[in-house]
Design a protein around this motif. Structure first.
Motif, PDB file in Angstrom:
ATOM      1  N   GLY A  50       6.771   4.862  12.023  1.00  5.50           N
ATOM      2  CA  GLY A  50       7.741   3.798  11.783  1.00  5.50           C
ATOM      3  C   GLY A  50       7.668   3.226  10.380  1.00  5.50           C
ATOM      4  N   ILE A  51       7.283   4.049   9.399  1.00 11.24           N
ATOM      5  CA  ILE A  51       7.272   3.589   8.007  1.00 11.24           C
ATOM      6  C   ILE A  51       8.065   4.580   7.140  1.00 11.24           C
ATOM      7  CG2 ILE A  51       5.095   2.308   8.155  1.00 11.24           C
ATOM      8  CD1 ILE A  51       3.656   4.671   6.954  1.00 11.24           C
ATOM      9  N   VAL A  52       8.322   4.181   5.888  1.00 10.48           N
ATOM     10  CA  VAL A  52       9.067   5.054   4.981  1.00 10.48           C
ATOM     11  C   VAL A  52       8.123   6.136   4.455  1.00 10.48           C
ATOM     12  CG1 VAL A  52      10.229   5.169   2.740  1.00 10.48           C
ATOM     13  CG2 VAL A  52      10.723   3.287   4.313  1.00 10.48           C
ATOM     14  N   GLY A  53       8.613   7.385   4.401  1.00  8.25           N
ATOM     15  CA  GLY A  53       7.835   8.487   3.856  1.00  8.25           C
ATOM     16  C   GLY A  53       8.547   9.111   2.673  1.00  8.25           C
ATOM     17  N   LEU A  54       7.860   9.214   1.531  1.00  8.81           N
ATOM     18  CA  LEU A  54       8.447   9.837   0.341  1.00  8.81           C
ATOM     19  C   LEU A  54       7.773  11.195   0.114  1.00  8.81           C
ATOM     20  CD1 LEU A  54       8.441   6.645  -1.946  1.00  8.81           C
ATOM     21  CD2 LEU A  54      10.370   7.583  -0.663  1.00  8.81           C
ATOM     22  N   PRO A  55       8.521  12.309   0.328  1.00  7.47           N
ATOM     23  CA  PRO A  55       7.938  13.647   0.196  1.00  7.47           C
ATOM     24  C   PRO A  55       8.093  14.214  -1.216  1.00  7.47           C
ATOM     25  CG  PRO A  55      10.114  13.837   1.120  1.00  7.47           C
ATOM     26  CD  PRO A  55       9.908  12.374   0.806  1.00  7.47           C
ATOM     27  N   LEU A  56       7.453  15.346  -1.484  1.00  2.00           N
ATOM     28  CA  LEU A  56       7.618  16.109  -2.732  1.00  2.00           C
ATOM     29  C   LEU A  56       7.542  15.223  -3.975  1.00  2.00           C
ATOM     30  CD1 LEU A  56      10.663  18.305  -1.598  1.00  2.00           C
ATOM     31  CD2 LEU A  56       8.263  19.005  -1.623  1.00  2.00           C
ATOM     32  N   MET A  57       6.569  14.326  -3.999  1.00  2.00           N
ATOM     33  CA  MET A  57       6.526  13.308  -5.047  1.00  2.00           C
ATOM     34  C   MET A  57       5.958  13.832  -6.366  1.00  2.00           C
ATOM     35  SD  MET A  57       7.774  10.286  -4.539  1.00  2.00           S
ATOM     36  CE  MET A  57       9.214  11.139  -4.032  1.00  2.00           C
ATOM     37  N   GLY A  58       5.191  14.906  -6.314  1.00  3.27           N
ATOM     38  CA  GLY A  58       4.636  15.441  -7.556  1.00  3.27           C
ATOM     39  C   GLY A  58       3.554  14.565  -8.169  1.00  3.27           C
ATOM     40  N   LYS A  59       2.737  13.903  -7.326  1.00  2.63           N
ATOM     41  CA  LYS A  59       1.578  13.178  -7.848  1.00  2.63           C
ATOM     42  C   LYS A  59       0.721  14.172  -8.624  1.00  2.63           C
ATOM     43  CE  LYS A  59       0.543  12.137  -3.608  1.00  2.63           C
ATOM     44  NZ  LYS A  59      -0.252  11.766  -2.419  1.00  2.63           N
ATOM     45  N   VAL A  61       0.824  -1.214   0.000  1.00  2.00           N
ATOM     46  CA  VAL A  61       0.000   0.000   0.000  1.00  2.00           C
ATOM     47  C   VAL A  61       0.857   1.262   0.000  1.00  2.00           C
ATOM     48  CG1 VAL A  61      -1.645   1.357   1.383  1.00  2.00           C
ATOM     49  CG2 VAL A  61      -1.949  -1.121   1.169  1.00  2.00           C
ATOM     50  N   MET A  62       0.479   2.194  -0.874  1.00  2.00           N
ATOM     51  CA  MET A  62       1.009   3.553  -0.798  1.00  2.00           C
ATOM     52  C   MET A  62      -0.125   4.389  -0.219  1.00  2.00           C
ATOM     53  SD  MET A  62       2.648   4.067  -4.547  1.00  2.00           S
ATOM     54  CE  MET A  62       2.446   2.772  -5.740  1.00  2.00           C
ATOM     55  N   VAL A  63       0.210   5.239   0.754  1.00  2.00           N
ATOM     56  CA  VAL A  63      -0.846   6.043   1.364  1.00  2.00           C
ATOM     57  C   VAL A  63      -0.450   7.516   1.340  1.00  2.00           C
ATOM     58  CG1 VAL A  63       0.015   5.701   3.748  1.00  2.00           C
ATOM     59  CG2 VAL A  63      -2.385   6.250   3.377  1.00  2.00           C
ATOM     60  N   ASP A  64      -1.427   8.351   1.022  1.00  2.00           N
ATOM     61  CA  ASP A  64      -1.248   9.796   1.013  1.00  2.00           C
ATOM     62  C   ASP A  64      -1.180  10.281   2.465  1.00  2.00           C
ATOM     63  OD1 ASP A  64      -1.496  12.547   0.049  1.00  2.00           O
ATOM     64  OD2 ASP A  64      -3.559  12.438   0.787  1.00  2.00           O
ATOM     65  N   VAL A 111       3.921   2.540   2.484  1.00  2.00           N
ATOM     66  CA  VAL A 111       4.820   3.670   2.336  1.00  2.00           C
ATOM     67  C   VAL A 111       3.969   4.930   2.150  1.00  2.00           C
ATOM     68  CG1 VAL A 111       5.055   3.316  -0.165  1.00  2.00           C
ATOM     69  CG2 VAL A 111       6.800   4.558   1.042  1.00  2.00           C
ATOM     70  N   ILE A 112       4.415   6.041   2.753  1.00  2.00           N
ATOM     71  CA  ILE A 112       3.701   7.309   2.556  1.00  2.00           C
ATOM     72  C   ILE A 112       4.172   7.927   1.247  1.00  2.00           C
ATOM     73  CG2 ILE A 112       3.357   9.663   3.415  1.00  2.00           C
ATOM     74  CD1 ILE A 112       3.724   8.591   6.254  1.00  2.00           C
ATOM     75  N   GLY A 114       3.691  16.565   0.027  1.00  2.00           N
ATOM     76  CA  GLY A 114       4.042  17.474   1.114  1.00  2.00           C
ATOM     77  C   GLY A 114       5.543  17.645   1.293  1.00  2.00           C
ATOM     78  N   THR A 115       5.903  18.532   2.203  1.00  2.00           N
ATOM     79  CA  THR A 115       7.305  18.890   2.415  1.00  2.00           C
ATOM     80  C   THR A 115       8.078  17.779   3.133  1.00  2.00           C
ATOM     81  OG1 THR A 115       6.826  19.840   4.567  1.00  2.00           O
ATOM     82  CG2 THR A 115       6.718  21.335   2.678  1.00  2.00           C
ATOM     83  N   HIS A 116       9.400  17.830   2.995  1.00  2.00           N
ATOM     84  CA  HIS A 116      10.292  16.885   3.665  1.00  2.00           C
ATOM     85  C   HIS A 116       9.999  16.813   5.163  1.00  2.00           C
ATOM     86  CE1 HIS A 116      13.233  16.778   0.238  1.00  2.00           C
ATOM     87  NE2 HIS A 116      13.227  15.536   0.653  1.00  2.00           N
ATOM     88  N   ALA A 117       9.952  18.002   5.801  1.00  2.00           N
ATOM     89  CA  ALA A 117       9.842  18.045   7.258  1.00  2.00           C
ATOM     90  C   ALA A 117       8.551  17.389   7.727  1.00  2.00           C
ATOM     91  CB  ALA A 117       9.904  19.489   7.736  1.00  2.00           C
ATOM     92  N   ARG A 118       7.452  17.738   7.062  1.00  2.00           N
ATOM     93  CA  ARG A 118       6.141  17.234   7.479  1.00  2.00           C
ATOM     94  C   ARG A 118       6.035  15.713   7.266  1.00  2.00           C
ATOM     95  NH1 ARG A 118       1.062  18.831   8.774  1.00  2.00           N
ATOM     96  NH2 ARG A 118      -0.696  17.889   7.680  1.00  2.00           N
ATOM     97  N   VAL A 119       6.505  15.256   6.121  1.00  2.00           N
ATOM     98  CA  VAL A 119       6.415  13.828   5.805  1.00  2.00           C
ATOM     99  C   VAL A 119       7.346  13.029   6.710  1.00  2.00           C
ATOM    100  CG1 VAL A 119       6.800  12.082   4.019  1.00  2.00           C
ATOM    101  CG2 VAL A 119       5.678  14.246   3.427  1.00  2.00           C
ATOM    102  N   ALA A 120       8.560  13.555   6.923  1.00  2.00           N
ATOM    103  CA  ALA A 120       9.540  12.844   7.752  1.00  2.00           C
ATOM    104  C   ALA A 120       9.025  12.674   9.174  1.00  2.00           C
ATOM    105  CB  ALA A 120      10.868  13.600   7.760  1.00  2.00           C
ATOM    106  N   ARG A 121       8.389  13.709   9.695  1.00  2.00           N
ATOM    107  CA  ARG A 121       7.889  13.648  11.075  1.00  2.00           C
ATOM    108  C   ARG A 121       6.842  12.534  11.226  1.00  2.00           C
ATOM    109  NH1 ARG A 121       7.108  19.009  11.851  1.00  2.00           N
ATOM    110  NH2 ARG A 121       5.072  18.817  10.887  1.00  2.00           N
ATOM    111  N   SER A 122       5.895  12.502  10.298  1.00  2.00           N
ATOM    112  CA  SER A 122       4.835  11.490  10.392  1.00  2.00           C
ATOM    113  C   SER A 122       5.387  10.095  10.156  1.00  2.00           C
ATOM    114  CB  SER A 122       3.740  11.768   9.367  1.00  2.00           C
ATOM    115  OG  SER A 122       3.231  13.052   9.550  1.00  2.00           O
ATOM    116  N   ALA A 123       6.286   9.980   9.178  1.00  2.00           N
ATOM    117  CA  ALA A 123       6.850   8.671   8.859  1.00  2.00           C
ATOM    118  C   ALA A 123       7.610   8.121  10.068  1.00  2.00           C
ATOM    119  CB  ALA A 123       7.771   8.778   7.648  1.00  2.00           C
ATOM    120  N   ARG A 124       8.369   8.998  10.715  1.00  2.00           N
ATOM    121  CA  ARG A 124       9.138   8.582  11.888  1.00  2.00           C
ATOM    122  C   ARG A 124       8.192   8.130  12.998  1.00  2.00           C
ATOM    123  NH1 ARG A 124      12.580  12.800  11.930  1.00  2.00           N
ATOM    124  NH2 ARG A 124      11.110  13.978  13.174  1.00  2.00           N
ATOM    125  N   GLU A 125       7.144   8.924  13.201  1.00  2.00           N
ATOM    126  CA  GLU A 125       6.182   8.610  14.257  1.00  2.00           C
ATOM    127  C   GLU A 125       5.499   7.264  14.012  1.00  2.00           C
ATOM    128  OE1 GLU A 125       2.795  10.950  16.244  1.00  2.00           O
ATOM    129  OE2 GLU A 125       3.901  12.394  15.048  1.00  2.00           O
TER     130      GLU A 125
END
Ligand SMILES: [Mg+2]
Length: 170
Positions: A81-90, A28-31, A63-64, A68-79
């Protein structure tokens, strides 16, 4: 019909392992914004945490995939415990290719769960990924609100078309 979701749910928590197995999906990829986190908020709801845990127990990687921005995605991904891919340009294809490489699954065995037709659903459909639309967690920013209006009209039309083609048996 590239804007038409393969499935519509009210919350990510409805995307259970059984829901995914029924559609031959195993990753699953999740927004993030308005799917897992209301836009403008940093507070992850406990039900989303247990949803992710249930998928993890079932061996379904998540995976997220966010614009969204690096900072925002990284924070949630860390919280979470999954990988977060930011600024993807969907909805660009490279976003979904990135997600598929991360998950290691073919497109047709992967789902994208998100709240927007023009990014999450359109991109998933173009990439051959199973598209799942969720009800947004918040009305969103002004430009999103305009798009949401259009999305609602399209969804209404799809629902009408479905009823016309498949009348429910008495
Ligand atoms: Mg979103």
């Amino acid at each position: 019909m590239m804007l038409r979701p393969d499935a519509v749910v009210t919350s990510v928590t409805e995307v259970t392992p059984e829901f995914l197995y029924a559609r031959s999906v195993r990753a699953v990829m999740v927004d993030l914004d308005d799917t897992l986190l209301p836009s403008g908020s940093d507070l992850l709801e406990p039900p989303f945490r247990s949803w992710l845990e249930s998928l993890s127990r079932a061996g379904i990687p998540v995976v997220i995939l966010s614009n969204g921005t690096h900072a925002r995605v990284a924070r949630s991904a860390r919280e979470l415990g999954i990988v977060g891919l930011p600024l993807m340009g969907k909805p660009l294809g490279r976003a979904f290719q990135r997600g598929l490489v991360q998950l290691g699954t073919p497109a047709r065995e992967t789902a994208m769960v998100g709240d927007q037709l023009f990014t999450d659903v359109l991109g998933a459909n173009l990439a051959g990924v199973v598209s799942v639309l969720v009800t947004p967690l918040s009305p969103g920013k002004p430009h999103t609100q305009m798009l949401r209006h259009l999305e609602q009209r399209l969804l209404k039309r799809y629902r009408r078309a479905e009823r016309a083609v498949w009348p429910p048996s008495p």
